[in-house]
Design a protein around this motif. Sequence first.
Motif, PDB file in Angstrom:
ATOM      1  N   LEU A   1       0.831  -1.202   0.000  1.00  0.00           N
ATOM      2  CA  LEU A   1       0.000   0.000   0.000  1.00  0.00           C
ATOM      3  C   LEU A   1       0.866   1.253   0.000  1.00  0.00           C
ATOM      4  N   ALA A   2       1.940   1.242   0.776  1.00  0.00           N
ATOM      5  CA  ALA A   2       2.848   2.393   0.807  1.00  0.00           C
ATOM      6  C   ALA A   2       3.470   2.627  -0.559  1.00  0.00           C
ATOM      7  N   THR A   3       3.817   1.552  -1.259  1.00  0.00           N
ATOM      8  CA  THR A   3       4.396   1.670  -2.601  1.00  0.00           C
ATOM      9  C   THR A   3       3.404   2.317  -3.563  1.00  0.00           C
ATOM     10  N   LYS A   4       2.127   1.915  -3.477  1.00  0.00           N
ATOM     11  CA  LYS A   4       1.109   2.494  -4.350  1.00  0.00           C
ATOM     12  C   LYS A   4       0.907   3.984  -4.071  1.00  0.00           C
ATOM     13  N   ILE A   5       0.892   4.364  -2.796  1.00  0.00           N
ATOM     14  CA  ILE A   5       0.707   5.778  -2.450  1.00  0.00           C
ATOM     15  C   ILE A   5       1.910   6.596  -2.913  1.00  0.00           C
ATOM     16  N   ALA A   6       3.109   6.058  -2.712  1.00  0.00           N
ATOM     17  CA  ALA A   6       4.305   6.753  -3.167  1.00  0.00           C
ATOM     18  C   ALA A   6       4.298   6.918  -4.685  1.00  0.00           C
ATOM     19  N   SER A   7       3.773   5.914  -5.401  1.00  0.00           N
ATOM     20  CA  SER A   7       3.691   5.999  -6.862  1.00  0.00           C
ATOM     21  C   SER A   7       2.728   7.104  -7.284  1.00  0.00           C
ATOM     22  N   VAL A   8       1.628   7.267  -6.550  1.00  0.00           N
ATOM     23  CA  VAL A   8       0.680   8.341  -6.847  1.00  0.00           C
ATOM     24  C   VAL A   8       1.360   9.698  -6.705  1.00  0.00           C
ATOM     25  N   ILE A   9       2.114   9.871  -5.633  1.00  0.00           N
ATOM     26  CA  ILE A   9       2.791  11.148  -5.401  1.00  0.00           C
ATOM     27  C   ILE A   9       3.871  11.387  -6.457  1.00  0.00           C
ATOM     28  N   THR A  10       4.596  10.343  -6.822  1.00  0.00           N
ATOM     29  CA  THR A  10       5.616  10.475  -7.865  1.00  0.00           C
ATOM     30  C   THR A  10       4.986  10.889  -9.184  1.00  0.00           C
ATOM     31  N   HIS A  11       3.838  10.279  -9.508  1.00  0.00           N
ATOM     32  CA  HIS A  11       3.132  10.640 -10.743  1.00  0.00           C
ATOM     33  C   HIS A  11       2.677  12.096 -10.692  1.00  0.00           C
ATOM     34  N   MET A  12       2.203  12.544  -9.545  1.00  0.00           N
ATOM     35  CA  MET A  12       1.786  13.937  -9.400  1.00  0.00           C
ATOM     36  C   MET A  12       2.959  14.880  -9.667  1.00  0.00           C
ATOM     37  N   MET A  13       4.110  14.533  -9.142  1.00  0.00           N
ATOM     38  CA  MET A  13       5.290  15.390  -9.302  1.00  0.00           C
ATOM     39  C   MET A  13       5.754  15.435 -10.752  1.00  0.00           C
ATOM     40  N   ARG A  14       5.610  14.323 -11.472  1.00  0.00           N
ATOM     41  CA  ARG A  14       6.021  14.299 -12.872  1.00  0.00           C
ATOM     42  C   ARG A  14       5.016  15.010 -13.756  1.00  0.00           C
ATOM     43  N   HIS A  15       3.729  14.837 -13.450  1.00  0.00           N
ATOM     44  CA  HIS A  15       2.677  15.429 -14.269  1.00  0.00           C
ATOM     45  C   HIS A  15       2.570  16.930 -14.048  1.00  0.00           C
ATOM     46  N   ASP A  16       2.800  17.352 -12.811  1.00  0.00           N
ATOM     47  CA  ASP A  16       2.683  18.768 -12.459  1.00  0.00           C
ATOM     48  C   ASP A  16       3.883  19.134 -11.591  1.00  0.00           C
ATOM     49  N   PRO A  17       5.063  19.328 -12.196  1.00  0.00           N
ATOM     50  CA  PRO A  17       6.315  19.500 -11.449  1.00  0.00           C
ATOM     51  C   PRO A  17       6.416  20.855 -10.737  1.00  0.00           C
ATOM     52  N   LEU A  18       5.644  21.018  -9.694  1.00  0.00           N
ATOM     53  CA  LEU A  18       5.671  22.257  -8.925  1.00  0.00           C
ATOM     54  C   LEU A  18       6.849  22.241  -7.945  1.00  0.00           C
ATOM     55  N   PRO A  19       7.552  23.333  -7.820  1.00  0.00           N
ATOM     56  CA  PRO A  19       8.702  23.366  -6.890  1.00  0.00           C
ATOM     57  C   PRO A  19       8.285  23.180  -5.435  1.00  0.00           C
ATOM     58  N   GLN A  20       7.028  23.469  -5.112  1.00  0.00           N
ATOM     59  CA  GLN A  20       6.560  23.329  -3.720  1.00  0.00           C
ATOM     60  C   GLN A  20       6.579  21.874  -3.257  1.00  0.00           C
TER      61      GLN A  20
END
Length: 261
Positions: free
Chosen positions: A174-193
């Motif tokens: 489950l932790a791997t899946k959540i981390a993958s969601v966050i990684t995808h968010m960072m790649r799709h919308d690479p906000l410096p924040q």
Amino acid sequence: MIATVRRRPACRRCPAIAIDLGSARTRAWTAGSHGILDVPTVSGPDSFPAHPVQRGSIVDPTGATQMLSRLLARRIPKNAQPVIAFTVPVLSGQQHYATAVGVLQALHPRTMLAMDSVMAIVLATGADPFRPLLVIDLGAHLTEVALLAEGDILTARREVMGTRDLEGSTPADLATKIASVITHMMRHDPLPQFFDALDRGPLLAGGGALRPELVHQLSARLHAPVQPAPQPHTAALRGAARALRSAQHHPSLGPPLHLAP
């Protein structure tokens, strides 16, 4: 000499009620009561229980209405018009708001205030939403992730997965899946924040934050110090209640309905 002044609600017949209608649990807080009402989100007779909310969506408005009416019947004075704050999953559309409002109309509210769960969590914990902050609300059936900065949600995701899915997997999965969601968010919308928020440490709420192994696994995969919220399973409700206590004293309680998505 210091005089203590107790603020009274602008409307004395408008009791305050905060509601967190979740897929697995429904929680409610009412002004003047001791403790939080916390029950399974089920409707119908015990022999044939139904689930009116599934994966963050109200699929049976009638069942949800009946459940809330029974839950709060003894908490609302006769002929009262409560002021209600209710939480909604992040990225909920207008249909969800309309359905939730229809369900809560059975309580004869004077005013309603809708709050994104992630914003309610921030309010409950006292975290500074003007600094970059990554909020993860890990529930039984739904996971919400939002990046906040300058007091607003910059980007968000919701996934139909939660702690109930651990029955067929491990916390690491489950932790791997959540981390993958966050990684995808960072790649799709690479906000410096994102980077500042990870350095600060993600704020974790929901029932998942009560599982130390899951918190540890998520910290390891994000390479960031995940911070569980105090009393994480009730954080969204407590945030809604905190906002409600301020709204209840406001003199502009006149409008019969106010939505703040």
